[in-house]
Write a protein that holds these residues in place. Structure first.
Motif, PDB file in Angstrom:
ATOM      1  N   VAL A  74       1.037  -1.260   0.056  1.00  0.00           N
ATOM      2  CA  VAL A  74       0.103  -0.017  -0.076  1.00  0.00           C
ATOM      3  C   VAL A  74       0.952   1.321   0.027  1.00  0.00           C
ATOM      4  O   VAL A  74       0.452   2.238  -0.682  1.00  0.00           O
ATOM      5  N   ASN A  75       1.927   1.042   0.928  1.00  0.00           N
ATOM      6  CA  ASN A  75       2.948   2.240   0.855  1.00  0.00           C
ATOM      7  C   ASN A  75       3.481   2.707  -0.508  1.00  0.00           C
ATOM      8  O   ASN A  75       3.689   3.960  -0.803  1.00  0.00           O
ATOM      9  N   VAL A  76       4.102   1.569  -1.260  1.00  0.00           N
ATOM     10  CA  VAL A  76       4.742   1.906  -2.460  1.00  0.00           C
ATOM     11  C   VAL A  76       3.902   2.334  -3.432  1.00  0.00           C
ATOM     12  O   VAL A  76       4.300   3.394  -4.084  1.00  0.00           O
ATOM     13  N   SER A  98      -3.199   7.515   2.601  1.00  0.00           N
ATOM     14  CA  SER A  98      -2.740   6.064   2.703  1.00  0.00           C
ATOM     15  C   SER A  98      -1.397   5.736   2.691  1.00  0.00           C
ATOM     16  O   SER A  98      -0.933   4.912   3.414  1.00  0.00           O
ATOM     17  N   ARG A  99      -0.415   6.779   2.276  1.00  0.00           N
ATOM     18  CA  ARG A  99       0.796   6.834   2.296  1.00  0.00           C
ATOM     19  C   ARG A  99       1.444   6.795   3.937  1.00  0.00           C
ATOM     20  O   ARG A  99       2.129   6.004   4.465  1.00  0.00           O
ATOM     21  N   ARG A 100       0.638   7.949   4.613  1.00  0.00           N
ATOM     22  CA  ARG A 100       1.210   8.010   5.809  1.00  0.00           C
ATOM     23  C   ARG A 100       0.533   7.043   6.910  1.00  0.00           C
ATOM     24  O   ARG A 100       1.386   6.448   7.794  1.00  0.00           O
ATOM     25  N   ALA A 101      -0.587   6.415   6.706  1.00  0.00           N
ATOM     26  CA  ALA A 101      -1.295   5.484   7.599  1.00  0.00           C
ATOM     27  C   ALA A 101      -0.400   4.256   7.210  1.00  0.00           C
ATOM     28  O   ALA A 101      -0.250   3.518   8.409  1.00  0.00           O
ATOM     29  N   SER A 102      -0.094   3.690   6.202  1.00  0.00           N
ATOM     30  CA  SER A 102       0.615   2.643   6.002  1.00  0.00           C
ATOM     31  C   SER A 102       2.081   2.653   6.502  1.00  0.00           C
ATOM     32  O   SER A 102       2.634   1.518   7.207  1.00  0.00           O
TER      33      SER A 102
END
Length: 282
Positions: free
Chosen positions: A65-67, A77-81
Motif C-alpha cells: 500500500v505504501n509503495v 494511505s501513504r502516511r497510514a501505511s
C-alpha cells in the motif's frame, strides 16, 4: 586475460548471490503464507498465514500500500501505511520470542523502535532528514550488535566497496544540499557498516545449502541468505532517498523515487529481521 577472468568471477558471484537472495525470499514468503501450501495441511483456504503470522501478512500488505501510495501521491494511505510498518514487524518478532534468545528479541525491538521513529520523522512532505537519520542510527546500531554477535566482521574488500561510495558522496551533498551534511556524514558510515557486516559469508556458513524446489522449480534458501541483500537494499534505499531530495519531490520523478525508496527499504527491513532471527535459531 586477467580482466576477463575477473569479470567472469564477479558475474558468477552476482548470479549466485541473486539466486540465494531469491531463495531466501521464497522461504520467507512461504513462512508468511503459512502451511496451507503443504500437501499435509488440512487448511486449503489459502489464509493460513493470517492465523500463523498475521503481523507479517500485515507488514507485506502495508508495504505494498505504501509503495503504490507513494508512486501516486496518495498522502492519507501513504502516511497510514508507513506508520504501522515497523510496529507490525516488531509484533512478528515478539510473537516468535520463544524461538530465539531474549537478547536478539530485545535488540530487534529496540532497533525497530528506532526505525519507527525515523519513519515518523521522515513522514512530512518536507521532512528533517537529520533528525530522521538520528533515529535510524538506533536501528543500525542494533543490527550491528546482532550481526557482530553472530560472527560478522568487516574486511578489506567489503569495506573498500562501500565506504568510498559514502566518502565520495560528501562533496556532492555539500555542494547541492548542505543542510543534509549532518545526515550524510554521521549516518552514512553506520549504513555502510550494516551493509558490509550483513554481507559477511560467515553468517551463512552453517545454514542449509541452497536447493531447488521440485514442484515450483524455484530456489529455496535459509532466511540467513537474505541478510546481505537486506544490508545492500538499505544502502540503495538511502542513496535513492538522497537523490529524491535533490529533485522536485512532488513531481512524477520524485514520487517514483519515493516509491523506490520505500520498496527497497521495506524489503531491506524484512530481509534483515528474518535473517537475524534465523541466524540466532541456528
Amino acid at each position: 586475460m586477467i580482466w576477463g577472468w575477473l569479470s567472469m568471477s564477479l558475474s558468477d558471484v552476482f548470479v549466485r548471490r541473486t539466486v540465494e537472495g531469491l531463495g531466501a525470499l521464497v522461504t520467507i514468503s512461504r513462512d508468511i503464507v503459512g502451511p496451507s501450501r503443504s500437501a499435509n495441511s488440512s487448511d486449503s483456504s489459502g489464509f493460513a498465514g493470517l492465523r500463523c503470522s498475521p503481523e507479517r501478512v500485515g507488514y507485506v500488505a502495508a508495504s505494498a500500500v505504501n509503495v503504490v501510495s507513494s508512486a501516486f501521491g496518495w498522502e492519507t494511505s501513504r502516511r497510514a501505511s508507513k506508520t504501522v510498518l515497523m510496529p507490525l514487524l516488531a509484533a512478528s518478532v515478539w510473537r516468535r520470542r520463544n524461538e530465539t534468545s531474549r537478547f536478539t528479541t530485545t535488540a530487534l525491538l529496540i532497533g525497530l523502535a528506532g526505525g519507527w521513529l525515523g519513519d515518523v520523522l521522515l513522514m512530512p512532505n518536507k521532512p528533517n532528514l537529520n533528525k530522521g537519520s538520528a533515529a535510524f542510527a538506533v536501528n543500525h546500531v542494533a543490527y550491528h550488535v546482532l550481526l557482530w554477535r553472530a560472527g560478522a566482521r568487516l574486511d578489506a574488500v567489503r569495506t573498500a566497496i562501500r565506504f568510498p561510495l559514502w566518502a565520495g558522496s560528501i562533496p556532492l551533498v555539500a555542494a547541492l544540499k548542505p543542510s543534509m551534511l549532518p545526515a550524510a556524514v554521521g549516518y552514512g558510515p553506520l549504513l555502510a557498516a550494516t551493509s558490509a557486516l550483513a554481507d559477511d559469508p560467515v553468517l551463512v556458513a552453517s545454514a542449509p545449502s541452497l536447493r531447488t524446489d521440485e514442484e515450483s522449480g524455484l530456489p529455496v534458501a535459509d532466511q540467513a541468505y537474505g541478510l546481505g541483500h537486506g544490508g545492500n537494499l538499505f544502502l540503495i534505499s538511502d542513496a535513492l532517498l538522497m537523490l529524491r531530495k535533490m529533485v522536485d519531490e512532488q513531481g512524477i520523478v520524485g514520487r517514483l523515487l519515493n516509491a523506490a525508496v520505500m520498496d527497497t527499504y521495506t524489503m531491506a527491513q524484512l530481509f534483515l529481521v528474518e535473517g537475524l532471527l534465523a541466524v540466532d535459531r541456528s
